[in-house]
Design a protein around this motif. Structure first.
Motif, mmCIF file in Angstrom:
data_model
loop_
_atom_site.group_PDB
_atom_site.id
_atom_site.type_symbol
_atom_site.label_atom_id
_atom_site.label_comp_id
_atom_site.label_asym_id
_atom_site.label_seq_id
_atom_site.Cartn_x
_atom_site.Cartn_y
_atom_site.Cartn_z
ATOM 1 N N PRO A 6 0.796 -1.235 0.000
ATOM 2 C CA PRO A 6 0.000 0.000 0.000
ATOM 3 C C PRO A 6 0.823 1.278 0.000
ATOM 4 O O PRO A 6 0.344 2.325 -0.449
ATOM 5 C CB PRO A 6 -0.844 -0.122 1.275
ATOM 6 C CG PRO A 6 -0.919 -1.585 1.542
ATOM 7 C CD PRO A 6 0.395 -2.143 1.098
ATOM 8 N N ARG A 7 2.057 1.222 0.477
ATOM 9 C CA ARG A 7 2.876 2.433 0.479
ATOM 10 C C ARG A 7 3.146 2.957 -0.929
ATOM 11 O O ARG A 7 3.465 4.131 -1.104
ATOM 12 C CB ARG A 7 4.199 2.150 1.196
ATOM 13 C CG ARG A 7 4.059 1.992 2.713
ATOM 14 C CD ARG A 7 5.380 1.632 3.351
ATOM 15 N NE ARG A 7 5.851 0.318 2.903
ATOM 16 C CZ ARG A 7 7.013 -0.213 3.261
ATOM 17 N NH1 ARG A 7 7.826 0.453 4.063
ATOM 18 N NH2 ARG A 7 7.358 -1.413 2.813
ATOM 19 N N GLN A 8 3.011 2.072 -1.913
ATOM 20 C CA GLN A 8 3.211 2.517 -3.298
ATOM 21 C C GLN A 8 2.222 3.610 -3.703
ATOM 22 O O GLN A 8 2.508 4.399 -4.598
ATOM 23 C CB GLN A 8 3.058 1.340 -4.265
ATOM 24 C CG GLN A 8 4.216 0.375 -4.234
ATOM 25 C CD GLN A 8 4.210 -0.574 -5.413
ATOM 26 O OE1 GLN A 8 4.841 -1.606 -5.368
ATOM 27 N NE2 GLN A 8 3.501 -0.245 -6.480
ATOM 28 N N ALA A 9 1.053 3.628 -3.073
ATOM 29 C CA ALA A 9 0.033 4.614 -3.440
ATOM 30 C C ALA A 9 0.498 6.043 -3.185
ATOM 31 O O ALA A 9 -0.078 6.993 -3.732
ATOM 32 C CB ALA A 9 -1.259 4.343 -2.670
ATOM 33 N N PHE A 10 1.529 6.216 -2.369
ATOM 34 C CA PHE A 10 2.033 7.552 -2.056
ATOM 35 C C PHE A 10 3.210 7.940 -2.942
ATOM 36 O O PHE A 10 3.828 8.984 -2.734
ATOM 37 C CB PHE A 10 2.444 7.619 -0.578
ATOM 38 C CG PHE A 10 1.312 7.342 0.359
ATOM 39 C CD1 PHE A 10 0.376 8.331 0.664
ATOM 40 C CD2 PHE A 10 1.137 6.085 0.915
ATOM 41 C CE1 PHE A 10 -0.697 8.062 1.504
ATOM 42 C CE2 PHE A 10 0.080 5.815 1.771
ATOM 43 C CZ PHE A 10 -0.840 6.808 2.063
ATOM 44 N N SER A 11 3.510 7.103 -3.918
ATOM 45 C CA SER A 11 4.591 7.377 -4.853
ATOM 46 C C SER A 11 4.020 7.498 -6.252
ATOM 47 O O SER A 11 3.216 6.665 -6.683
ATOM 48 C CB SER A 11 5.630 6.247 -4.807
ATOM 49 O OG SER A 11 6.455 6.263 -5.955
ATOM 50 N N ARG A 12 4.449 8.515 -6.983
ATOM 51 C CA ARG A 12 3.961 8.696 -8.352
ATOM 52 C C ARG A 12 4.318 7.481 -9.215
ATOM 53 O O ARG A 12 3.494 6.979 -9.971
ATOM 54 C CB ARG A 12 4.572 9.967 -8.949
ATOM 55 C CG ARG A 12 4.099 10.272 -10.352
ATOM 56 C CD ARG A 12 4.566 11.637 -10.816
ATOM 57 N NE ARG A 12 6.010 11.774 -10.693
ATOM 58 C CZ ARG A 12 6.689 12.818 -11.158
ATOM 59 N NH1 ARG A 12 6.041 13.809 -11.737
ATOM 60 N NH2 ARG A 12 7.991 12.888 -11.028
ATOM 61 N N HIS A 13 5.542 6.990 -9.087
ATOM 62 C CA HIS A 13 5.928 5.800 -9.853
ATOM 63 C C HIS A 13 5.237 4.560 -9.321
ATOM 64 O O HIS A 13 4.940 3.635 -10.081
ATOM 65 C CB HIS A 13 7.448 5.626 -9.815
ATOM 66 C CG HIS A 13 8.181 6.602 -10.673
ATOM 67 N ND1 HIS A 13 8.183 6.532 -12.047
ATOM 68 C CD2 HIS A 13 8.923 7.692 -10.356
ATOM 69 C CE1 HIS A 13 8.894 7.529 -12.541
ATOM 70 N NE2 HIS A 13 9.358 8.251 -11.539
ATOM 71 N N GLY A 14 4.973 4.525 -8.020
ATOM 72 C CA GLY A 14 4.337 3.359 -7.424
ATOM 73 C C GLY A 14 2.907 3.151 -7.860
ATOM 74 O O GLY A 14 2.379 2.034 -7.765
ATOM 75 N N MET A 15 2.257 4.204 -8.370
ATOM 76 C CA MET A 15 0.894 4.061 -8.852
ATOM 77 C C MET A 15 0.832 3.265 -10.152
ATOM 78 O O MET A 15 -0.216 2.738 -10.521
ATOM 79 C CB MET A 15 0.277 5.441 -9.080
ATOM 80 C CG MET A 15 0.064 6.249 -7.802
ATOM 81 S SD MET A 15 -1.259 5.578 -6.781
ATOM 82 C CE MET A 15 -2.707 6.065 -7.716
ATOM 83 N N PHE A 16 1.969 3.166 -10.857
ATOM 84 C CA PHE A 16 1.945 2.553 -12.183
ATOM 85 C C PHE A 16 2.977 1.446 -12.383
ATOM 86 O O PHE A 16 3.028 0.856 -13.462
ATOM 87 C CB PHE A 16 2.156 3.627 -13.249
ATOM 88 C CG PHE A 16 1.068 4.658 -13.286
ATOM 89 C CD1 PHE A 16 -0.126 4.407 -13.942
ATOM 90 C CD2 PHE A 16 1.209 5.868 -12.622
ATOM 91 C CE1 PHE A 16 -1.140 5.351 -13.963
ATOM 92 C CE2 PHE A 16 0.200 6.816 -12.634
ATOM 93 C CZ PHE A 16 -0.983 6.556 -13.307
#
Length: 343
Positions: free
Chosen positions: A281-291
Motif C-alpha cells: 500500500p505504500r506505493q500509493a504515495f509514490s507517483r511511480h508506485g501508482m503505475f
C-alpha cells in the motif's frame, strides 16, 4: 550503428535496451529514429529494432512500450522479451525457423525524455495517446478524454492543427513502414493503469462503433484461450472502459483500413497496477508506485507473467492463414463478437 548512451538524467531502461542491442549484434536491424530533448542539454534516442524476415510477403508483429513516461513497466516488458529472443538466438533452432516466416519489430521506449523526467507526457507536456488527429464522435470524460486547454494540465493533446509530436511521428513511421504494408500484422502497446485486472484492449477509443476486423479480433482471442485456458486477461474493446480523443492506434488503424487487402490488429496491454498497490500500500504515495511494481521480486514476476502473450502473438502471426476466418465464417464470428462485447 553507434549506440547513443545517455547518462544524465539516468534512464536505466535505455541502458538496458542498448545492452541488448549490443548483445544482438548482426541479428538485429537497429534504427535511430529521433533524438529528443529532455531537460537542459540532455538528448535521448528513440530506437526501433527489428529481426526476422524483412520480406513484405511475411506477416509482422510490433511491440511498443514507454509511450507514457510514468509507466516504466511497459518498456521493461518489451525489453525483457527482446532480450529473451536475443539470448535464444544462440541455441534455439526453432526460433531461427520461426523468424524465417515473420518480422518482429520493437520500439520499447517511445517517450524516453518523458520517462527520464518521470512524467506521463513528453517534455512539451503532450500526452502522446491524445496526440493523433482523431476526434471522438461521442462524449468523452472531461480532461481525461483529451484537452487542448494547457500543457500544464494532464491529457494535453497539443495545439489544434499542429504536426504530431516527434515521438508520435516516430511510432507512426515504424507502423506505416514495417506493419501496414504487409497482408497481416499485429501491434501490442504495453501500458499500466489503475485496475485489479490485466486487460487487452483493441480499438476504438474515439467511438463505440465496432471495428471492421471484429471477426478477426474474436478469432485471435479464441485461439489464445485455446492455447492458454488459465489466462489472466480481460479481452475487450477500449470503448468499454472510456472514450478519448487523439488515440494513436485509432489513427493508425483507420489508415490501415484504406487497404482492404490487409489485416492490421492493434492491441493494448493495460497491466492492472492496483494488484501491486494492494500488496504494498505504500506505493500509493509514490507517483511511480501508482503505475509500476516497486519491489524487485514483483517486477520480475510481472515480466515473466506477460512473456507468454508476446511470444503467442509472434506465433499467431506466423500461422495467421490457419485461424483468420474465411469469408463464409466472418458473419457468424462478427455476430458472436457483437453479442460478447457490444451486447
Amino acid at each position: 550503428m553507434a549506440i547513443h548512451t545517455v547518462r544524465e538524467p539516468s534512464l536505466l531502461e535505455l541502458s538496458a535496451l542498448e545492452n541488448v542491442i549490443e548483445l544482438g549484434g548482426s541479428h538485429l536491424d537497429v534504427s535511430l529514429l529521433r533524438q529528443v530533448s529532455g531537460l537542459g542539454a540532455s538528448r535521448y534516442p528513440i530506437y526501433a529494432i527489428a529481426l526476422g524476415n524483412p520480406s513484405p510477403d511475411t506477416p509482422s508483429v510490433g511491440f511498443f512500450g514507454g509511450v507514457h513516461g510514468l509507466e516504466r513497466i511497459g518498456a521493461q516488458v518489451v525489453i525483457s522479451y527482446l532480450e529473451s529472443l536475443v539470448m535464444r538466438l544462440r541455441w534455439d533452432t526453432s526460433l531461427h525457423r520461426q523468424l524465417e516466416s515473420v518480422r518482429l519489430v520493437f520500439m520499447p521506449i517511445v517517450n524516453p525524455a518523458g520517462m527520464a523526467l518521470g512524467t506521463r507526457a513528453n517534455p512539451r507536456g503532450v500526452d502522446l495517446m491524445r496526440n493523433a488527429p482523431v476526434d471522438a464522435t461521442e462524449k468523452v470524460p472531461f480532461l481525461a478524454g483529451g484537452q487542448r486547454i494547457s500543457p500544464g494540465l494532464p491529457w494535453y493533446r497539443g495545439k489544434s492543427g499542429q504536426p504530431l509530436e516527434q515521438e508520435s511521428q516516430a511510432l507512426c513511421e515504424v507502423v506505416t513502414s514495417e506493419l501496414l504494408p504487409r497482408k497481416f500484422s499485429i501491434a501490442l502497446d504495453c501500458h499500466s493503469g489503475l485496475g485489479f485486472k490485466d486487460r487487452i484492449w483493441f480499438p476504438y477509443a474515439h467511438t463505440k462503433t465496432p471495428i471492421a476486423h471484429l471477426a478477426e479480433m474474436h478469432a485471435l482471442k479464441e485461439i489464445y484461450l485455446q492455447a492458454y485456458s488459465h489466462h489472466q486477461y480481460v479481452f475487450e474493446p477500449q470503448s468499454v472502459q472510456y472514450l478519448a480523443h487523439g488515440d494513436l492506434w485509432d489513427h493508425l488503424y483507420l489508415q490501415a483500413c484504406q487497404n482492404r487487402e490487409s489485416i492490421f490488429l492493434p492491441l493494448t496491454l493495460e497491466m492492472g497496477s492496483w494488484s501491486w498497490i494492494k500488496k504494498n500500500p505504500r506505493q500509493a504515495f509514490s507517483r511511480h508506485g501508482m503505475f509500476n511494481p516497486l519491489i524487485a521480486h514483483r517486477e520480475h514476476r510481472v515480466l515473466r507473467r506477460h512473456i507468454g502473450l508476446l511470444d503467442f502473438l509472434g506465433r499467431a502471426a506466423c500461422g495467421h492463414a490457419l485461424w483468420t476466418p474465411a469469408p463464409a465464417e466472418r458473419a457468424q464470428l462478427h455476430a458472436d463478437a457483437l453479442a460478447q462485447w457490444y451486447g
